[in-house]
Design an enzyme around this catalytic site. Structure first.
Site, PDB file in Angstrom:
ATOM      1  N   GLU A  66     -26.197  19.782 -39.156  1.00 58.76           N
ATOM      2  CA  GLU A  66     -27.586  19.894 -38.694  1.00 58.76           C
ATOM      3  C   GLU A  66     -27.730  20.663 -37.383  1.00 58.76           C
ATOM      4  O   GLU A  66     -28.665  21.443 -37.220  1.00 58.76           O
ATOM      5  CB  GLU A  66     -28.140  18.477 -38.534  1.00 58.76           C
ATOM      6  CG  GLU A  66     -29.580  18.396 -38.117  1.00 58.76           C
ATOM      7  CD  GLU A  66     -30.046  16.959 -38.078  1.00 58.76           C
ATOM      8  OE1 GLU A  66     -30.799  16.627 -37.140  1.00 58.76           O
ATOM      9  OE2 GLU A  66     -29.674  16.165 -38.955  1.00 58.76           O
ATOM     10  N   ASP A  67     -26.805  20.457 -36.463  1.00 57.70           N
ATOM     11  CA  ASP A  67     -26.997  20.964 -35.104  1.00 57.70           C
ATOM     12  C   ASP A  67     -26.015  22.039 -34.664  1.00 57.70           C
ATOM     13  O   ASP A  67     -26.043  22.448 -33.503  1.00 57.70           O
ATOM     14  CB  ASP A  67     -26.932  19.806 -34.111  1.00 57.70           C
ATOM     15  CG  ASP A  67     -28.104  18.855 -34.243  1.00 57.70           C
ATOM     16  OD1 ASP A  67     -29.155  19.268 -34.772  1.00 57.70           O
ATOM     17  OD2 ASP A  67     -27.977  17.698 -33.818  1.00 57.70           O
TER      18      ASP A  67
END
Length: 185
Positions: A66-67
């Site tokens: 996600e990051d």
């Protein structure tokens, strides 16, 4: 897997996540190194009796797709398909709006695998603590209280996973509400 192998793989996951998150900081006032967050998520799980290696690895790696620029393929190649599946289950689609991502988490929580539910609860526990104790700069009280309400709805969908972890989460949540309401008085 032998104890030595488990330890080696877990330490490898911490190292992998630390490299992936090396330039990231948490949003809180202290802007702590991001890696502290996934380590805390895994630690909380162990404090509540979770010893499953796949779940602990997924906790350490839960924000990498996600990051960071990490791909599901990288996770699978290094840590296996079971870990990749759990990480993908708890990964938000960053192309969606914040409101859509939040709604998806609430709607999707009851359908998460048992392992993903554990990671989700521990993640929300650490996030609630952070929002109460060291909120992101510029978050007004209304947004902080709104986060707690939303996180409650997500974790409600994960109930039945681990009684001890759930009790700890809801205790932290209620203490957070009390503290934030006291701050508004």
């Amino acid at each position: 897997m032998a104890d030595d192998d488990v330890l080696r793989v877990i330490l490898g996951a911490i190292r992998f996540a630390a490299e992936k998150h090396r330039d990231q900081r948490r949003k809180g006032k202290e802007a702590s190194p991001y890696i502290n967050h996934p380590i805390a998520v895994a630690e909380i799980l162990t404090q509540h009796g979770v010893q499953d290696t796949v779940t602990l690895l997924a906790a350490i790696l839960h924000d990498t797709i996600e990051d960071t620029e990490t791909t599901p393929k990288e996770i699978e190649e290094r840590f296996g398909s079971d870990v990749r599946r759990v990480v993908e289950e708890v990964t938000d689609d960053k192309s969606a709006s914040r409101e859509a991502r939040k709604a998806h988490q609430v709607d999707h929580a009851p359908r998460l695998s048992p392992r993903a539910k554990l990671v989700k609860i521990a993640d929300k526990l650490t996030n609630v603590r952070d929002v109460v104790e060291a909120p992101p700069a510029g978050w007004p009280m209304e947004r902080r209280l709104g986060y707690l309400e939303w996180a409650r709805a997500v974790v409600e969908g994960c109930r039945g996973s681990n009684a001890s972890l759930e009790a700890a989460y809801f205790q932290v949540l209620e203490q957070g509400f009390v503290r934030l309401r006291d701050e508004t008085d």
